[in-house]
Write an enzyme that holds these catalytic residues in place. Structure first.
Site, PDB file in Angstrom:
ATOM      1  N   ASP A 183       0.594 -13.697  -0.131  1.00  0.00           N
ATOM      2  CA  ASP A 183       0.063 -14.762   0.730  1.00  0.00           C
ATOM      3  C   ASP A 183      -1.185 -15.399   0.130  1.00  0.00           C
ATOM      4  O   ASP A 183      -1.311 -16.626   0.097  1.00  0.00           O
ATOM      5  CB  ASP A 183      -0.185 -14.254   2.154  1.00  0.00           C
ATOM      6  CG  ASP A 183      -1.012 -12.981   2.196  1.00  0.00           C
ATOM      7  OD1 ASP A 183      -1.087 -12.272   1.189  1.00  0.00           O
ATOM      8  OD2 ASP A 183      -1.603 -12.697   3.253  1.00  0.00           O
ATOM      9  N   LYS A 210       6.116 -12.805  -3.521  1.00  0.00           N
ATOM     10  CA  LYS A 210       6.001 -11.416  -4.009  1.00  0.00           C
ATOM     11  C   LYS A 210       5.087 -10.617  -3.102  1.00  0.00           C
ATOM     12  O   LYS A 210       4.082 -11.155  -2.642  1.00  0.00           O
ATOM     13  CB  LYS A 210       5.406 -11.452  -5.419  1.00  0.00           C
ATOM     14  CG  LYS A 210       4.962 -10.127  -5.952  1.00  0.00           C
ATOM     15  CD  LYS A 210       3.501 -10.098  -6.399  1.00  0.00           C
ATOM     16  CE  LYS A 210       2.509 -10.111  -5.282  1.00  0.00           C
ATOM     17  NZ  LYS A 210       1.137  -9.731  -5.635  1.00  0.00           N
ATOM     18  N   THR A 211       5.364  -9.416  -2.811  1.00  0.00           N
ATOM     19  CA  THR A 211       4.439  -8.403  -2.311  1.00  0.00           C
ATOM     20  C   THR A 211       5.235  -7.239  -1.719  1.00  0.00           C
ATOM     21  O   THR A 211       6.153  -7.453  -0.920  1.00  0.00           O
ATOM     22  CB  THR A 211       3.401  -8.882  -1.275  1.00  0.00           C
ATOM     23  OG1 THR A 211       2.629  -7.747  -0.892  1.00  0.00           O
ATOM     24  CG2 THR A 211       3.960  -9.533  -0.021  1.00  0.00           C
ATOM     25  N   ILE A 212       4.846  -6.039  -2.148  1.00  0.00           N
ATOM     26  CA  ILE A 212       5.521  -4.871  -1.582  1.00  0.00           C
ATOM     27  C   ILE A 212       5.222  -4.766  -0.092  1.00  0.00           C
ATOM     28  O   ILE A 212       5.961  -4.144   0.653  1.00  0.00           O
ATOM     29  CB  ILE A 212       5.087  -3.565  -2.281  1.00  0.00           C
ATOM     30  CG1 ILE A 212       3.574  -3.323  -2.142  1.00  0.00           C
ATOM     31  CG2 ILE A 212       5.505  -3.548  -3.732  1.00  0.00           C
ATOM     32  CD1 ILE A 212       3.162  -1.889  -2.414  1.00  0.00           C
ATOM     33  N   LYS A 250       4.770  25.272   7.159  1.00  0.00           N
ATOM     34  CA  LYS A 250       3.359  25.647   7.299  1.00  0.00           C
ATOM     35  C   LYS A 250       2.348  24.507   7.223  1.00  0.00           C
ATOM     36  O   LYS A 250       1.179  24.720   7.468  1.00  0.00           O
ATOM     37  CB  LYS A 250       3.007  26.723   6.282  1.00  0.00           C
ATOM     38  CG  LYS A 250       3.097  26.296   4.832  1.00  0.00           C
ATOM     39  CD  LYS A 250       2.583  27.422   3.926  1.00  0.00           C
ATOM     40  CE  LYS A 250       2.663  27.011   2.480  1.00  0.00           C
ATOM     41  NZ  LYS A 250       2.297  28.071   1.569  1.00  0.00           N
ATOM     42  N   TYR A 251       2.777  23.302   6.864  1.00  0.00           N
ATOM     43  CA  TYR A 251       1.796  22.216   6.740  1.00  0.00           C
ATOM     44  C   TYR A 251       2.136  21.020   7.623  1.00  0.00           C
ATOM     45  O   TYR A 251       3.301  20.698   7.828  1.00  0.00           O
ATOM     46  CB  TYR A 251       1.753  21.688   5.302  1.00  0.00           C
ATOM     47  CG  TYR A 251       1.199  22.654   4.293  1.00  0.00           C
ATOM     48  CD1 TYR A 251      -0.050  23.241   4.477  1.00  0.00           C
ATOM     49  CD2 TYR A 251       1.927  22.958   3.140  1.00  0.00           C
ATOM     50  CE1 TYR A 251      -0.561  24.129   3.531  1.00  0.00           C
ATOM     51  CE2 TYR A 251       1.419  23.831   2.196  1.00  0.00           C
ATOM     52  CZ  TYR A 251       0.175  24.422   2.397  1.00  0.00           C
ATOM     53  OH  TYR A 251      -0.318  25.283   1.471  1.00  0.00           O
ATOM     54  N   GLY A 259       0.453  -1.160   2.148  1.00  0.00           N
ATOM     55  CA  GLY A 259       0.935  -2.241   2.990  1.00  0.00           C
ATOM     56  C   GLY A 259      -0.185  -3.140   3.458  1.00  0.00           C
ATOM     57  O   GLY A 259       0.037  -4.091   4.188  1.00  0.00           O
ATOM     58  N   ARG A 260      -1.404  -2.786   3.071  1.00  0.00           N
ATOM     59  CA  ARG A 260      -2.579  -3.572   3.446  1.00  0.00           C
ATOM     60  C   ARG A 260      -2.651  -3.701   4.964  1.00  0.00           C
ATOM     61  O   ARG A 260      -2.610  -2.688   5.635  1.00  0.00           O
ATOM     62  CB  ARG A 260      -2.527  -4.941   2.781  1.00  0.00           C
ATOM     63  CG  ARG A 260      -3.873  -5.520   2.464  1.00  0.00           C
ATOM     64  CD  ARG A 260      -3.702  -6.953   2.066  1.00  0.00           C
ATOM     65  NE  ARG A 260      -3.406  -7.121   0.664  1.00  0.00           N
ATOM     66  CZ  ARG A 260      -4.296  -7.016  -0.307  1.00  0.00           C
ATOM     67  NH1 ARG A 260      -5.536  -6.720  -0.045  1.00  0.00           N
ATOM     68  NH2 ARG A 260      -3.966  -7.223  -1.551  1.00  0.00           N
ATOM     69  N   GLU A 319      -1.589   1.861   5.808  1.00  0.00           N
ATOM     70  CA  GLU A 319      -2.841   1.715   5.052  1.00  0.00           C
ATOM     71  C   GLU A 319      -3.934   0.968   5.824  1.00  0.00           C
ATOM     72  O   GLU A 319      -5.110   1.304   5.739  1.00  0.00           O
ATOM     73  CB  GLU A 319      -2.509   0.951   3.754  1.00  0.00           C
ATOM     74  CG  GLU A 319      -3.596   0.914   2.746  1.00  0.00           C
ATOM     75  CD  GLU A 319      -3.178   0.135   1.505  1.00  0.00           C
ATOM     76  OE1 GLU A 319      -3.291   0.678   0.412  1.00  0.00           O
ATOM     77  OE2 GLU A 319      -2.721  -1.028   1.625  1.00  0.00           O
TER      78      GLU A 319
HETATM   79  P1  FBP Z   1      -0.523  -7.871  -2.926  1.00  0.00           P
HETATM   80  O1  FBP Z   1      -0.874  -8.286  -1.544  1.00  0.00           O
HETATM   81  O2  FBP Z   1      -1.289  -8.580  -3.953  1.00  0.00           O
HETATM   82  O3  FBP Z   1       0.944  -7.918  -3.171  1.00  0.00           O
HETATM   83  O4  FBP Z   1      -0.945  -6.340  -3.101  1.00  0.00           O
HETATM   84  C1  FBP Z   1      -0.284  -5.290  -2.510  1.00  0.00           C
HETATM   85  C2  FBP Z   1      -1.092  -4.026  -2.540  1.00  0.00           C
HETATM   86  O5  FBP Z   1      -0.339  -3.033  -3.200  1.00  0.00           O
HETATM   87  C3  FBP Z   1      -1.503  -3.561  -1.156  1.00  0.00           C
HETATM   88  O6  FBP Z   1      -0.479  -2.846  -0.515  1.00  0.00           O
HETATM   89  C4  FBP Z   1      -2.733  -2.756  -1.460  1.00  0.00           C
HETATM   90  O7  FBP Z   1      -3.605  -2.674  -0.352  1.00  0.00           O
HETATM   91  C5  FBP Z   1      -3.374  -3.525  -2.572  1.00  0.00           C
HETATM   92  O8  FBP Z   1      -2.331  -4.179  -3.248  1.00  0.00           O
HETATM   93  C6  FBP Z   1      -4.143  -2.665  -3.534  1.00  0.00           C
HETATM   94  O9  FBP Z   1      -4.827  -3.481  -4.413  1.00  0.00           O
HETATM   95  P2  FBP Z   1      -5.284  -3.097  -5.876  1.00  0.00           P
HETATM   96  O10 FBP Z   1      -4.091  -3.237  -6.742  1.00  0.00           O
HETATM   97  O11 FBP Z   1      -6.285  -4.141  -6.202  1.00  0.00           O
HETATM   98  O12 FBP Z   1      -5.804  -1.703  -5.846  1.00  0.00           O
END
Ligand code: FBP
Length: 559
Positions: A183, A210-212, A250-251, A259-260, A319
């Site tokens: 984004d 793009k973005t996971i 046990k854990y 996922g930000r 996250e």
């Molecule tokens: P994008 O939003 O740029 O696709 O980043 C995804 C991400 O993997 C998030 O899930 C994570 O919070 C962040 O990047 C971590 O950033 P960095 O690579 O700078 O440690």
């Protein structure tokens, strides 16, 4: 094509996988002279229309674009040189976007060229680049990572930066730039497209989703690339840990997953691996749950299971959770405004100096929230923001915070006679482990089509569009391709203490089918073990395994 298997660092699997030819939609697989551009009606964003129109006077309102069977305009055959940049966090499939873009350009005209700018958007400003050739792509096709040209998070925002980008691209003879990003990066793309158009520069800009994290989606964009592969990797790990729980008993495993802000990854992994608990940040915000209430819910589940002699379990933690807890959200907002471009703060060296600095400037409520957090989390909340003004949630150890807080609560309850069990917790953070995995068949095909479509958008002379591939639940041959105007996805948000136009992040929809499915099942998962082992990503084998699409996508778009 040369075989990459000659390289010593190529695994047997990668060598075999390099032979995979990603599937393409029928319209792109055929003769390019039979691909016509069809434009829809003018568009507008869902929110903040007046502000966005005012800021994007030259690219606002463009129609959606589709490629359909028909007669291609003669201009599509013109020789062009195109630039590409990979931006932000890695996501599986980026190399296939490059491959698709390259193959699409060459299919349109053998003389077309592709230049990769190195290390993300900073490469455009600093003019660091290399030509992407067929030879270079050997060994990168169907592989994970962004290492072909590297990536970065530099935000392009000053007129000076725009001018450098422009002059570097024009000197190179480039007529269009493809930005592969999330984004924030596609917000960059939209701003650049507007800038070039406003200045009558002969440069066009196209984005790729793009973005996971899975949060770059909307009515037009069904899913961002990389989400499928990354969640398959995390789900495999969550499934394995579930099996470990059943074996050792046990854990309690607290797993933070990337996922930000949005909890799409946690939700998808939960739907696949069936943990005992999956926290969803958006639900926390909707119910205005405090940190203590969340801790109580988890502690209650631990207590209920302990009563059945089940002193183990799996908790999935998104996250960005902390940012959604109302009191912490307010605190982060205040900290963001306080720290934005604060020269005095930037000079401070020790963590304690930083804590002392903010202590006197926070409002009463935020001060209370700040001091309710462990020292380690206070320090993490004061760390640098990323170049887009986001708190770097990957650096906040929320899983540890919860483990400690649940432990404290249980000790308290034990003293009160409310809990009788053993609580031993293990923390995990699954993030980087999944971002550079070799793309699943879905991502390999999807990315290749996104890149190929971007080539056609560029050749069609469009600017300010995001490459779009739709109807993803259908076989690839039937996918619909085209472009979605970037301004259609924008809204105004507060960043670095200022209101800025940005592409709207998609959060988990609590009324949507994926969350409702979780909500219907999770009650059982708390008290009964239902761990599922999705297993490692399969590239070959039964289609229901090798070609599986994300559960979220299936639930959202399925009939
Ligand atoms: P994008 O939003 O740029 O696709 O980043 C995804 C991400 O993997 C998030 O899930 C994570 O919070 C962040 O990047 C971590 O950033 P960095 O690579 O700078 O440690």
């Amino acid at each position: 094509m040369k075989s990459p298997s000659k390289k010593s660092n190529v695994s047997a699997l990668q060598a075999a996988r390099s032979e995979y030819q990603p599937k393409l939609p029928k319209v792109l697989a055929g003769n390019p002279s039979k691909v016509a551009l069809k434009l829809g009606k003018p568009t507008r964003p869902l929110r903040d229309q007046a502000a966005i129109e005012n800021l994007f006077q030259n690219t606002y309102g463009q129609p959606e674009a589709f490629f359909v069977s028909g007669k291609a305009p003669a201009s599509m055959k013109k020789t062009i040189k195109v630039a590409m940049v990979l931006s932000g966090g890695q996501a599986p499939g980026g190399h296939n976007v490059a491959a698709g873009l390259f193959d699409g350009l060459k299919k349109l005209n053998k003389k077309n060229q592709l230049i990769g700018y190195l290390g993300g958007p900073s490469g455009l400003v600093e003019n660091k680049k290399m030509e992407i050739t067929d030879n270079l792509l050997v060994g990168y096709r169907n592989t994970g990572g962004f290492d072909i040209i590297g990536s970065g998070r530099t935000k392009l925002e000053t007129a000076e930066q725009f001018e450098s980008v422009k002059s570097n691209l024009l000197k190179e003879g480039v007529s269009a730039l493809v930005v592969v990003g999330g984004d924030d990066s596609n917000t960059n793309a939209a701003v650049l497209a507007e800038y070039f158009k406003a200045h009558n520069d002969p440069l066009r800009v196209i984005g790729c989703p793009k973005t996971i994290d899975g949060d770059l989606k909307n009515g037009q964009i069904e899913v961002s690339f990389g989400f499928d592969t990354a969640t398959k990797v995390y789900a495999e790990l969550a499934g394995n840990v579930g099996r470990d729980c059943l074996s050792a008993k046990k854990y309690w495993h607290f797993m933070k997953v990337m996922g930000r802000s949005a909890s799409h990854i946690a939700l998808e992994v939960a739907l696949k691996a069936h943990p005992n608990i999956c926290l969803i940040s958006e639900e926390v915000a909707a119910n205005q749950w405090t940190l203590d209430q969340i801790v109580e819910q988890v502690a209650q589940a631990v207590t209920d299971r302990a009563a059945k002699k089940m002193n183990y379990g799996v908790v999935l933690v998104p996250e960005g959770l902390l940012e959604f807890i109302p009191e912490v959200k307010k605190l982060i907002g205040e900290l963001n405004d306080l720290l934005a471009h604060n020269a005095e703060f930037e000079k401070l060296e020790t963590a304690q100096e930083k804590i002392d600095f903010v202590k006197y400037q926070l409002g009463e409520e935020s001060k209370k929230a700040f001091y309710s957090l462990p020292h380690s989390i206070q320090v993490q909340l004061l760390a640098d923001r990323d170049p887009h003004g986001n708190v770097q949630v990957s650096k906040i150890e929320t899983e540890k915070l919860l483990m400690e807080a649940v432990d404290l609560k249980l000790r308290h309850w034990k003293r009160e006679g409310k809990y009788d069990g053993k609580f031993s917790a293990q923390g995990h953070f699954f993030g980087y482990e999944g971002r550079c995995a070799d793309p699943s068949n879905f991502d390999a095909d999807y990315c290749y089509s996104l890149g190929f479509t971007a080539a056609y958008l560029v050749a069609a002379g469009l600017t300010g569009y995001l490459s779009s591939v739709r109807d993803l639940l259908k076989p690839a041959a039937q996918w619909r391709v085209g472009g979605v105007p970037l301004t259609m996805m924008m809204n105004m948000e507060r960043r670095h203490g200022k209101d800025k136009p940005v592409i709207q992040k998609a959060l988990v929809d609590l009324e949507g089918k994926p969350f409702r499915t979780l909500a219907a099942l999770r009650g059982t998962w708390v008290v009964e073990d239902d761990y599922t082992s999705p297993g490692p990503i399969q590239f070959w084998g039964p289609s229901e395994v090798a070609d599986a699409v994300p559960e979220t996508l299936r639930l959202e778009r399925g009939k």
